[in-house]
Structures are given as C-alpha cells and as structure tokens.
Design a protein around this motif. Sequence first.
Motif, PDB file in Angstrom:
ATOM      1  N   GLU A 183      32.393  36.936  30.626  1.00 12.76           N
ATOM      2  CA  GLU A 183      32.578  35.572  31.147  1.00 12.76           C
ATOM      3  C   GLU A 183      31.645  35.449  32.377  1.00 12.76           C
ATOM      4  O   GLU A 183      31.183  36.141  33.055  1.00 12.76           O
ATOM      5  CB  GLU A 183      34.002  35.723  32.333  1.00 12.76           C
ATOM      6  CG  GLU A 183      34.404  34.531  32.954  1.00 12.76           C
ATOM      7  CD  GLU A 183      35.524  34.896  33.887  1.00 12.76           C
ATOM      8  OE1 GLU A 183      35.518  35.657  34.583  1.00 12.76           O
ATOM      9  OE2 GLU A 183      36.378  34.072  33.964  1.00 12.76           O
TER      10      GLU A 183
ATOM     11  N   GLY B 294      36.564  41.366  50.577  1.00 12.83           N
ATOM     12  CA  GLY B 294      37.513  42.161  49.619  1.00 12.83           C
ATOM     13  C   GLY B 294      37.358  43.820  49.760  1.00 12.83           C
ATOM     14  O   GLY B 294      38.668  44.079  49.955  1.00 12.83           O
TER      15      GLY B 294
ATOM     16  N   THR C 142      37.472  43.488  39.753  1.00 15.60           N
ATOM     17  CA  THR C 142      38.382  43.717  40.927  1.00 15.60           C
ATOM     18  C   THR C 142      39.927  44.157  40.627  1.00 15.60           C
ATOM     19  O   THR C 142      40.207  44.761  41.339  1.00 15.60           O
ATOM     20  CB  THR C 142      38.148  42.474  41.855  1.00 15.60           C
ATOM     21  OG1 THR C 142      36.774  42.006  41.897  1.00 15.60           O
ATOM     22  CG2 THR C 142      38.805  42.616  43.230  1.00 15.60           C
TER      23      THR C 142
ATOM     24  N   GLU D 253      46.193  37.064  37.641  1.00 17.62           N
ATOM     25  CA  GLU D 253      45.673  35.722  36.797  1.00 17.62           C
ATOM     26  C   GLU D 253      44.117  36.212  36.811  1.00 17.62           C
ATOM     27  O   GLU D 253      43.464  36.030  38.038  1.00 17.62           O
ATOM     28  CB  GLU D 253      46.049  34.614  37.741  1.00 17.62           C
ATOM     29  CG  GLU D 253      47.613  34.237  37.470  1.00 17.62           C
ATOM     30  CD  GLU D 253      48.184  33.058  38.315  1.00 17.62           C
ATOM     31  OE1 GLU D 253      47.099  32.171  38.674  1.00 17.62           O
ATOM     32  OE2 GLU D 253      49.146  32.919  38.019  1.00 17.62           O
ATOM     33  N   LEU D 254      43.499  36.521  35.658  1.00 19.14           N
ATOM     34  CA  LEU D 254      42.203  36.920  35.885  1.00 19.14           C
ATOM     35  C   LEU D 254      41.154  36.047  35.035  1.00 19.14           C
ATOM     36  O   LEU D 254      41.501  34.889  34.774  1.00 19.14           O
ATOM     37  CB  LEU D 254      42.209  38.397  35.188  1.00 19.14           C
ATOM     38  CG  LEU D 254      43.181  39.091  35.932  1.00 19.14           C
ATOM     39  CD1 LEU D 254      43.257  40.735  35.447  1.00 19.14           C
ATOM     40  CD2 LEU D 254      42.931  39.521  37.587  1.00 19.14           C
ATOM     41  N   GLY D 255      40.027  36.607  34.675  1.00 16.84           N
ATOM     42  CA  GLY D 255      39.095  35.829  33.929  1.00 16.84           C
ATOM     43  C   GLY D 255      39.515  35.222  32.512  1.00 16.84           C
ATOM     44  O   GLY D 255      40.535  35.712  31.881  1.00 16.84           O
TER      45      GLY D 255
ATOM     46  N   GLY E  88      40.855  43.066  51.651  1.00 20.64           N
ATOM     47  CA  GLY E  88      41.536  42.958  50.245  1.00 20.64           C
ATOM     48  C   GLY E  88      41.835  44.228  50.040  1.00 20.64           C
ATOM     49  O   GLY E  88      43.112  44.482  49.421  1.00 20.64           O
TER      50      GLY E  88
ATOM     51  N   LYS F 200      45.005  36.791  51.703  1.00 12.79           N
ATOM     52  CA  LYS F 200      43.599  37.027  52.005  1.00 12.79           C
ATOM     53  C   LYS F 200      42.838  36.297  51.371  1.00 12.79           C
ATOM     54  O   LYS F 200      42.705  36.357  50.079  1.00 12.79           O
ATOM     55  CB  LYS F 200      43.253  38.839  51.605  1.00 12.79           C
ATOM     56  CG  LYS F 200      42.264  39.548  52.326  1.00 12.79           C
ATOM     57  CD  LYS F 200      40.917  39.063  52.069  1.00 12.79           C
ATOM     58  CE  LYS F 200      40.218  39.129  50.825  1.00 12.79           C
ATOM     59  NZ  LYS F 200      38.910  38.511  50.678  1.00 12.79           N
TER      60      LYS F 200
ATOM     61  N   GLU G 100      36.242  35.446  50.736  1.00 11.36           N
ATOM     62  CA  GLU G 100      34.959  35.233  51.808  1.00 11.36           C
ATOM     63  C   GLU G 100      34.095  34.498  51.735  1.00 11.36           C
ATOM     64  O   GLU G 100      33.209  33.803  52.404  1.00 11.36           O
ATOM     65  CB  GLU G 100      34.594  36.889  52.068  1.00 11.36           C
ATOM     66  CG  GLU G 100      33.903  37.354  50.990  1.00 11.36           C
ATOM     67  CD  GLU G 100      34.605  38.269  49.823  1.00 11.36           C
ATOM     68  OE1 GLU G 100      35.882  37.521  49.647  1.00 11.36           O
ATOM     69  OE2 GLU G 100      34.464  39.548  49.769  1.00 11.36           O
TER      70      GLU G 100
ATOM     71  N   GLY H  28      41.669  36.744  40.216  1.00 13.81           N
ATOM     72  CA  GLY H  28      40.264  36.986  40.652  1.00 13.81           C
ATOM     73  C   GLY H  28      39.593  37.851  39.093  1.00 13.81           C
ATOM     74  O   GLY H  28      40.245  37.390  38.082  1.00 13.81           O
ATOM     75  N   SER H  29      38.581  38.430  39.351  1.00 19.93           N
ATOM     76  CA  SER H  29      37.987  38.839  38.267  1.00 19.93           C
ATOM     77  C   SER H  29      38.393  40.274  37.650  1.00 19.93           C
ATOM     78  O   SER H  29      39.275  40.940  38.351  1.00 19.93           O
ATOM     79  CB  SER H  29      36.525  39.264  38.554  1.00 19.93           C
ATOM     80  OG  SER H  29      36.417  40.090  39.804  1.00 19.93           O
TER      81      SER H  29
ATOM     82  N   THR I  27      43.056  35.703  46.778  1.00 19.14           N
ATOM     83  CA  THR I  27      42.671  34.651  45.850  1.00 19.14           C
ATOM     84  C   THR I  27      40.903  34.447  45.894  1.00 19.14           C
ATOM     85  O   THR I  27      40.411  35.068  46.704  1.00 19.14           O
ATOM     86  CB  THR I  27      43.204  33.319  46.555  1.00 19.14           C
ATOM     87  OG1 THR I  27      43.099  33.488  47.982  1.00 19.14           O
ATOM     88  CG2 THR I  27      44.906  33.145  46.523  1.00 19.14           C
ATOM     89  N   PRO I  28      40.856  33.658  44.840  1.00 17.54           N
ATOM     90  CA  PRO I  28      39.218  33.519  44.633  1.00 17.54           C
ATOM     91  C   PRO I  28      38.726  32.391  45.183  1.00 17.54           C
ATOM     92  O   PRO I  28      39.497  31.490  45.806  1.00 17.54           O
ATOM     93  CB  PRO I  28      39.160  33.620  43.123  1.00 17.54           C
ATOM     94  CG  PRO I  28      40.236  32.767  42.652  1.00 17.54           C
ATOM     95  CD  PRO I  28      41.348  33.193  43.797  1.00 17.54           C
ATOM     96  N   TRP I  29      37.467  32.073  44.956  1.00 15.48           N
ATOM     97  CA  TRP I  29      36.818  30.932  46.082  1.00 15.48           C
ATOM     98  C   TRP I  29      36.573  29.655  44.807  1.00 15.48           C
ATOM     99  O   TRP I  29      36.327  28.668  45.280  1.00 15.48           O
ATOM    100  CB  TRP I  29      35.511  31.222  46.060  1.00 15.48           C
ATOM    101  CG  TRP I  29      34.504  31.885  45.117  1.00 15.48           C
ATOM    102  CD1 TRP I  29      34.453  33.560  44.958  1.00 15.48           C
ATOM    103  CD2 TRP I  29      33.974  31.547  43.831  1.00 15.48           C
ATOM    104  NE1 TRP I  29      33.763  33.737  43.834  1.00 15.48           N
ATOM    105  CE2 TRP I  29      33.536  32.674  43.307  1.00 15.48           C
ATOM    106  CE3 TRP I  29      33.594  30.219  43.227  1.00 15.48           C
ATOM    107  CZ2 TRP I  29      32.822  32.351  41.713  1.00 15.48           C
ATOM    108  CZ3 TRP I  29      32.990  30.011  42.342  1.00 15.48           C
ATOM    109  CH2 TRP I  29      32.439  30.885  41.568  1.00 15.48           C
TER     110      TRP I  29
ATOM    111  N   CYS J 242      38.333  29.239  35.443  1.00 14.89           N
ATOM    112  CA  CYS J 242      38.988  30.371  34.766  1.00 14.89           C
ATOM    113  C   CYS J 242      39.540  30.050  33.236  1.00 14.89           C
ATOM    114  O   CYS J 242      39.160  30.744  32.178  1.00 14.89           O
ATOM    115  CB  CYS J 242      40.072  31.010  35.550  1.00 14.89           C
ATOM    116  SG  CYS J 242      41.448  29.787  35.444  1.00 14.89           S
TER     117      CYS J 242
END
Length: 492
Positions: free
Chosen positions: A385, A212, A236, A254-256, A216, A179, A182, A232-233, A153-155, A287
């Motif tokens: 993005e 990651g 990645t 699920e991305l940008g 990751g 995960k 960070e 995430g992006s 997952t992202p931040w 996003c």
Amino acid sequence: MGAIEVAGVTVQTDHWIDGHRVPSAETFTDISPVDEVELGRIAAGGAPEVDAAVEAARRAFPEWAALPIDERAAVLHRIADGIEARVEDLAIVETTDNGSLLRSHRRGVMPRCAMNFRYFADAVRELAHPDREIRGHRQRISYQPAGVAAIITPWNAPLMLATWRIGPALASGNCVVLKPPEWAPLTASLLADITAEAGLPPGVFNVVQGTGPEAGAALSAHPGINRLAFTGSVPTAGTVATAAARNIVPLSFELGGKSPLLVFADADFELAVTLAVEQFDNSGQVCLGAFRILVEESIAEDFLAAVVDKARGIIQGDPRDEETDISCLISRPHFDKVSAFVDRATSAGASVVLGGTPNTELGHLYYSPTILVDAEPGSEILTEEVFGPVLTVQTFRTEDEAVRMANDTRFGLAATLVTGDRDRAERVSSALSAGTVWVNCFFVRDLGAPFGGNGKSGIGREGGVWSFDFYSDIQNTVFAPQGWRQDPSQQS
Ligand code: NAD
C-alpha cells in the motif's frame, strides 16, 4: 488550559476526560500539511491520561448503559444537530489539519459524520430480536453494552472514521475513549465540545490526544477496556493486537488495502476512465482506493491514453479552493515514503506515463498524480500500500486471468469492476475476495451495510447490525414455562 485559533475557529488543545479539559506536561506539534505551517502544540498523553480516561468511562458506564434507549438516542441526535450546526467550523479545521478538500468536507464528509450518530441512534431501537418459542420455553436474545470501547483512528478522514465507530458504540450503551491521530488531532477536540453541548454525561466520551507509541499503546494495552476498534495500517495493527491480546479484548480492525479496478473490453469506456481517475481523490490517501488498474488487453492502449489524458486535467492545489481536485500528502515523512515507493518502482523497471515526481510548482507536500506501467509481477509497487496518488496499470487477456490478478494480494478491502455484461458481473463479483465489491460504480456506501476487509485488510465487519454485534455482549436467555420441571432424559 490550552487553545489555538485555526482559520478563525478556537480549538482546545488539551485532552477531554470526565467532562473536563485536562492538560499534559508533554506536548506535540501539529503541522498543517497545506503549507507546512505549525498550527500549535497539542497535549501529548500517555499512561496516566489513558488511566484517567478509562476510569472516567468505567464510572460513567452503569448510568449511561441503564439510560432508556430513547433517551440515549435523543442525546445522539443532539450531537448530530451540533455537528450539522458547526459544519463550516469542522470543515475548515479538518482541511487545515489534514489537507483534504474543503468542498468535500462541507458537502459530504461532515454531514456524514452527523449521520454516523443519527443512523445508529435510530437503528439501535430496532435491534431487539423477537422472543421465540423453543420446546415450550421462551427464548430471548438481547444486546447488552460491552463496557468501555477504545477507539484509535488514522489521519486520512479523522472525524468521519472516528464518528463511524463512536456512533454505534455510544448507541449500544458503551462509554468511549478516543485516541485521535497525531497528524490530524483537532476535529476530535471540537467533537468533545459538541458532545458536552448536547448533554452527553461526563465520562461517557473521552479524548486522549497523543502519539501512537505513547497514548495509543497505553490505550490498547489497558486492562479496563472491553472493546478495541482500530483503523490504521497493518504494521500498527499487529502491535495493537499483541497489546490487546493480553487482556483478551475483542478487536474490530479496519486496515489497509491494495484494491483492484477491473476494466473489461465490454465496459462503458467513459465510465471506466472516470472511475480510474477518481482513484486520485484525496491524493490517493483512501483505504478503499483501487490503485491497481487491470484492463483487458484489447482496449488497454486506448484506455491508458484516455486515463492519462483525463488525469492531466486534475487540478492540484490548495484544498481550500473550490476548483481544487486533489491537494497534498499528510506529512513530510509520508511524502518521502510515497516518493521513495515511486523511485524504487522505476529503478525496478516500471515506466512512468504520468507524473512520477513531486509537484515542483506547488512545492511542500504536493506529489503529482502518477501512473506507472510495466511493473514486474509481484514487485513492491503492485503489492504494498502506497497511500498516495500512484496508480499502476496492468493488462489481462481472459476473465480468469483478471480474477487471478485481482485476488493476488494479501489485502481484501474492496474491488471494483466495470463491465457491460451482467452475467460476467455476477460471476466476477462472487469470485473476488474483497469485503466490498462495486460493479460499475465506486464508493457507494450505506451505513446499514457490512464494512470491513478480508485477509490483512481487517478483522470483523461494522455497519448496521454488525456494529451492534461488536459493541455488545449478546445474551441468550431461556425462560421456562410456569411450573415446569426438568426432565433428566430431555437434557442435552
Ligand atoms: P497508523 O497505523 O500509522 O496509525 C493509526 C492510528 O494508530 C493513529 O492514531 C496512531 O497514533 C495509532 N498508533 C500508532 N502506533 C501505535 C501503537 N504502537 N499502539 C497503538 N496505536 C498506535 O495509520 P495511519 O498512517 O494513521 O493511517 C493510514 C492507514 O490507515 C492506511 O494503511 C490505511 O489504509 C488505513 N485506513 C484504513 C481504513 C479502513 O476503513 N479499512 C480507513 C482509513 C485508513
């Protein structure tokens, strides 16, 4: 065993594996973006910790998968109760860790995290397809848990985006290795405490903290995982997909995005202005944000003036203050990336009509709400993005041109259009290439609806039955009637 105090809340800094806190020799520094103060050192896992977590999940899987659905659902409801009971703790820790608004965590985000468990706990009980009669045989379609779901997952909305995957994965009978990001690892650790208090058996949910490229990468390449859900992006995602491909692991990505907001001259003007300014929420670290504003030429001048005027009223500041509208960016590298995007755009000919610089009054990681015009078609600022508080405004003359400009992107996560003409709303919404289209509204989301992106914005859909499709092995069983004998001439 490591722990830190964050705004009066104790947060464990170790991994959560097989129902235990597990330290690592390596650690990384967690910094609050609110004031760039160090919050503490967090366990930095790698291959050994990922191995241990995946093995624990595999051991726990048979029993969890075999648990009657009602009992599984009851545990998930208790997790939701635990989240609701700790909304204040979760909210202040998330705000301190990732800089998004305390008030929205309290009122919207954390209750939604609880719903991510409640909704899927209830929905899984409705999942069975009715048996069907086919040529005298009985056909049954059933959902079997896939095994171990790896979730990365992202931040920008850490607990929300994690629970949105964990809820359906656990409800379907899978075990999970998470995960967390960070840059905002803390609420995942609080969630581990909550799952234990709710009676989730050891090993069913595991958290491996770390970066990651270490934790990751080890998780995405692990041969013991059966599903990989990544948010995430795009860059990645490519690395993650390559690692998972070796083990033929199904992916949900699920991305940008670089979503458009189309404003037609027949729109409710005030609504359109409000929706445009709303795109600065979470400092543009969303996003789904519609950062490309496309407005019909005949109203463009008035519209831009009204948007700039309203955007000047945005209160930027400490995310813990009730009156703050937008806050900071997540990290120094991300702040530099956003600044560089704007600098390159202006060097390439775009003009700044609002902001365009860091917020010097607030310093640190606060970047001013920015609006750019006159960007060259095809230029970086219109196609990449930024993930910051940066909007571009372009004009169109006809509906066809508007649709063409909106779809001129490699992404396809969302699109928003504002129009007073219902026929136009029908036409344009079906011509837009986007996983979600909002007409005269924004960010209205239902857990039962499919969510995901076209093009580079993702792979697959989650939400409602689409989540269960992903986290399950779907089986078709055909029962012959009693005494039936195969007729070779009927075989197909
Ligand atoms: P990121 O891709 O840098 O990181 C996402 C996660 O991947 C983090 O946990 C990170 O540690 C991990 N990671 C990094 N390198 C890895 C590797 N080599 N192998 C495995 N994992 C690795 O993204 P970010 O900066 O954290 O988040 C912002 C991005 O997320 C934006 O592009 C945004 O649009 C996207 N996003 C998409 C959605 C959606 O629902 N479509 C939602 C939120 C954010």
